[in-house]
Design a protein around this motif. Sequence first.
Motif, mmCIF file in Angstrom:
data_model
loop_
_atom_site.group_PDB
_atom_site.id
_atom_site.type_symbol
_atom_site.label_atom_id
_atom_site.label_comp_id
_atom_site.label_asym_id
_atom_site.label_seq_id
_atom_site.Cartn_x
_atom_site.Cartn_y
_atom_site.Cartn_z
ATOM 1 N N TYR A 1 -8.110 -8.865 4.295
ATOM 2 C CA TYR A 1 -8.847 -10.106 4.086
ATOM 3 C C TYR A 1 -10.313 -9.789 3.827
ATOM 4 C CZ TYR A 1 -10.435 -9.706 8.977
ATOM 5 O OH TYR A 1 -10.988 -9.264 10.150
ATOM 6 N N PHE A 2 -10.976 -10.731 3.176
ATOM 7 C CA PHE A 2 -12.401 -10.615 2.906
ATOM 8 C C PHE A 2 -13.127 -11.754 3.610
ATOM 9 C CE2 PHE A 2 -10.351 -8.656 -0.789
ATOM 10 C CZ PHE A 2 -10.984 -7.417 -0.799
ATOM 11 N N ARG A 3 -14.329 -11.479 4.048
ATOM 12 C CA ARG A 3 -15.163 -12.503 4.677
ATOM 13 C C ARG A 3 -16.094 -13.112 3.629
ATOM 14 N NH1 ARG A 3 -16.972 -9.980 10.581
ATOM 15 N NH2 ARG A 3 -14.880 -10.057 11.527
ATOM 16 N N LEU A 4 -15.941 -14.409 3.411
ATOM 17 C CA LEU A 4 -16.757 -15.127 2.428
ATOM 18 C C LEU A 4 -17.763 -16.004 3.159
ATOM 19 C CD1 LEU A 4 -13.902 -16.243 -0.002
ATOM 20 C CD2 LEU A 4 -15.258 -14.140 -0.050
ATOM 21 N N PRO A 5 -19.075 -15.808 2.926
ATOM 22 C CA PRO A 5 -20.084 -16.602 3.635
ATOM 23 C C PRO A 5 -20.013 -18.077 3.242
ATOM 24 C CG PRO A 5 -21.111 -15.280 1.912
ATOM 25 C CD PRO A 5 -19.674 -14.834 2.001
ATOM 26 N N PRO B 1 -7.387 -1.271 4.591
ATOM 27 C CA PRO B 1 -6.711 -2.490 5.069
ATOM 28 C C PRO B 1 -7.101 -2.835 6.504
ATOM 29 C CG PRO B 1 -5.197 -0.631 5.129
ATOM 30 C CD PRO B 1 -6.455 -0.128 4.485
ATOM 31 N N GLU B 2 -7.045 -4.141 6.810
ATOM 32 C CA GLU B 2 -7.294 -4.575 8.188
ATOM 33 C C GLU B 2 -6.119 -4.210 9.093
ATOM 34 O OE1 GLU B 2 -10.729 -5.645 6.774
ATOM 35 O OE2 GLU B 2 -8.930 -6.345 5.739
ATOM 36 N N LYS B 3 -4.914 -4.257 8.533
ATOM 37 C CA LYS B 3 -3.716 -3.899 9.279
ATOM 38 C C LYS B 3 -2.825 -3.036 8.390
ATOM 39 C CE LYS B 3 -3.553 -8.125 12.094
ATOM 40 N NZ LYS B 3 -2.742 -9.312 12.462
ATOM 41 N N GLY B 4 -2.002 -2.215 9.041
ATOM 42 C CA GLY B 4 -1.067 -1.376 8.304
ATOM 43 C C GLY B 4 -1.724 -0.127 7.750
ATOM 44 N N LYS B 5 -0.948 0.664 7.051
ATOM 45 C CA LYS B 5 -1.469 1.898 6.474
ATOM 46 C C LYS B 5 -0.699 2.261 5.210
ATOM 47 C CE LYS B 5 1.421 5.065 9.201
ATOM 48 N NZ LYS B 5 1.410 6.242 10.086
ATOM 49 N N VAL B 6 -1.320 3.126 4.417
ATOM 50 C CA VAL B 6 -0.710 3.629 3.194
ATOM 51 C C VAL B 6 -0.610 5.139 3.296
ATOM 52 C CG1 VAL B 6 -0.979 3.909 0.704
ATOM 53 C CG2 VAL B 6 -1.555 1.728 1.773
ATOM 54 N N THR B 7 0.576 5.677 3.015
ATOM 55 C CA THR B 7 0.792 7.121 3.033
ATOM 56 C C THR B 7 1.165 7.587 1.636
ATOM 57 O OG1 THR B 7 1.612 6.974 5.312
ATOM 58 C CG2 THR B 7 2.083 9.001 4.101
ATOM 59 N N ASP C 1 0.906 -8.683 5.159
ATOM 60 C CA ASP C 1 2.065 -7.910 5.609
ATOM 61 C C ASP C 1 2.897 -7.390 4.428
ATOM 62 O OD1 ASP C 1 3.532 -6.789 7.730
ATOM 63 O OD2 ASP C 1 5.052 -8.343 7.564
ATOM 64 N N ILE C 2 2.246 -6.668 3.526
ATOM 65 C CA ILE C 2 2.935 -6.077 2.377
ATOM 66 C C ILE C 2 3.627 -4.786 2.817
ATOM 67 C CG2 ILE C 2 2.651 -5.075 0.086
ATOM 68 C CD1 ILE C 2 2.196 -8.035 0.092
ATOM 69 N N ASP C 3 4.905 -4.673 2.508
ATOM 70 C CA ASP C 3 5.681 -3.522 2.981
ATOM 71 C C ASP C 3 6.705 -3.114 1.918
ATOM 72 O OD1 ASP C 3 6.357 -1.846 5.505
ATOM 73 O OD2 ASP C 3 8.314 -2.563 4.828
ATOM 74 N N PHE C 4 6.553 -1.916 1.362
ATOM 75 C CA PHE C 4 7.541 -1.386 0.420
ATOM 76 C C PHE C 4 7.311 0.118 0.261
ATOM 77 C CE2 PHE C 4 3.921 -2.600 -2.193
ATOM 78 C CZ PHE C 4 3.790 -1.553 -3.091
ATOM 79 N N GLU C 5 8.244 0.769 -0.401
ATOM 80 C CA GLU C 5 8.169 2.205 -0.639
ATOM 81 C C GLU C 5 8.361 2.506 -2.125
ATOM 82 O OE1 GLU C 5 10.027 3.781 3.638
ATOM 83 O OE2 GLU C 5 11.269 3.773 1.802
ATOM 84 N N VAL C 6 7.634 3.495 -2.593
ATOM 85 C CA VAL C 6 7.797 4.002 -3.956
ATOM 86 C C VAL C 6 8.373 5.409 -3.845
ATOM 87 C CG1 VAL C 6 6.661 4.591 -6.129
ATOM 88 C CG2 VAL C 6 5.831 2.653 -4.772
ATOM 89 N N GLU C 7 9.577 5.588 -4.353
ATOM 90 C CA GLU C 7 10.213 6.894 -4.273
ATOM 91 C C GLU C 7 9.699 7.812 -5.381
ATOM 92 O OE1 GLU C 7 14.381 6.147 -4.451
ATOM 93 O OE2 GLU C 7 14.498 5.480 -2.357
ATOM 94 N N LYS C 8 9.808 9.108 -5.131
ATOM 95 C CA LYS C 8 9.394 10.079 -6.142
ATOM 96 C C LYS C 8 10.225 9.892 -7.412
ATOM 97 C CE LYS C 8 7.692 13.602 -2.958
ATOM 98 N NZ LYS C 8 7.813 15.001 -2.467
ATOM 99 N N GLY C 9 9.552 9.835 -8.544
ATOM 100 C CA GLY C 9 10.224 9.627 -9.817
ATOM 101 C C GLY C 9 10.280 8.185 -10.260
ATOM 102 N N ASP C 10 9.873 7.247 -9.391
ATOM 103 C CA ASP C 10 9.879 5.830 -9.759
ATOM 104 C C ASP C 10 8.777 5.517 -10.756
ATOM 105 O OD1 ASP C 10 12.017 5.075 -8.219
ATOM 106 O OD2 ASP C 10 10.830 4.264 -6.569
ATOM 107 N N PHE C 11 9.067 4.615 -11.685
ATOM 108 C CA PHE C 11 8.044 3.943 -12.493
ATOM 109 C C PHE C 11 8.017 2.523 -11.938
ATOM 110 C CE2 PHE C 11 5.857 4.936 -16.617
ATOM 111 C CZ PHE C 11 4.998 3.860 -16.588
ATOM 112 N N PHE C 12 7.088 2.266 -11.034
ATOM 113 C CA PHE C 12 7.116 1.089 -10.166
ATOM 114 C C PHE C 12 6.135 0.038 -10.674
ATOM 115 C CE2 PHE C 12 6.543 -1.479 -6.426
ATOM 116 C CZ PHE C 12 7.737 -1.370 -5.725
#
Length: 397
Positions: A14-18, A81-87, A47-58
């Motif tokens: 999320y972003f904080r907008l004055p 991100p405020e929550k979650g992580k990317v690997t 709460d975005i959750d998905f995986e990109v496998e090796k070789g995918d054109f996603f």
Amino acid sequence: MSEIAVKIDHVSKYFRLPTEATTSLRTTMVNRMRGIKGYKEQHVLKDIDFEVEKGDFFGIVGRNGSGKSTLLKIISQIYVPEKGKVTVNGKLVSFIELGVGFNPELTGRENVYMNGAMLGFSTQEIDEMYDDIVEFAELPDFMNQKLKNYSSGMQVRLAFSVAIKARGDVLVLDEVLAVGDEAFQRKCNDYFLERRSSGQTTILVTHDMTAVKKYCNKAILIEDGLIKISGDVDQVANQYSLDNLQRLQAADGQTQMADEYVTDLKVDLLSPVQTTPDLPIKFEISYNVKKETKTYVAFSLTDADRNIWIYNDNSLDYLTEGTGRKKVVYECRLSQVNNIKLKLQVSIRNDKNEMIAYDPDEKVIMVSRNDIDKDDLSANDSATGLIQRNGAWDFAK
């Protein structure tokens, strides 16, 4: 994680907008005591959750403001991100905006090395990639000139070439397929087709559903920061097109939405799921027209493994009018294919060629001959090399 290239694990942003601007400490303190923060939170990703496998054109699709570009910047480690992580497993090369990081006072050669360093490559690695970059950009005679003397098209070609020819494990692209002139676009098209078949991992954000269907093997549709639909490329692209049609109708003041025109679309396979090339493929399509409109059926039989059309019918010659239940039976023969898994995709369109309904439950049909020797490689060949001649499919010669 050995087969996962990129894992997006319950990411929120999320972003904080004055809501007000003040330089007074007293006003700020009084507002805090009253519970007035002075800003509001705009939740872009939820709460975005998905995986990109090796070789995918996603593919990642969605309307402007849906959150897809923010997601790419999180994947590229531009945003946190405020929550979650990317690997990310391996080296990621991100190309989100054309020419970002280029310096007009430096030569083309210097810009390649500087941009490569920004992407995380060593001088030795850039040395190994340099000739491929220059060759793809078609700028060997201009690399010692300052970038400010390049035309805009030359700058685009160089920037794009640095990104796609950088030898990373994952390539991230944001709305950059239509770059350069027509000849360069054809060259890029060939590159992406080659990249898809070579098993290299690519993540593409685009509004172009033709590109999604052409290049991608998986996709997600993001709407209001949430994943609305994921997985099958054609279902994602069809849903995106249908959503856009409904929004256009609403913007034009039409109270009837697409799903109020056509409902209860059903596709029944009348021939066996497992069949042979000498037998017809037969199916029945029925749907209910609630509002007065002209409609026709469009369908395709697609190679499920290679995502290429084998047979399609998309003709305005069969327009029907009036309301009520519509029913049609189709029959076709594919005598020249073998050992292939087909998926039947059906949509209903109006006389403006706008899709107003589609069948998400695609039927799978297996076609294989049972009267040939397994060692006969020619007879066992599948649909590879088929082309369309005079409306019918035939082997390329």
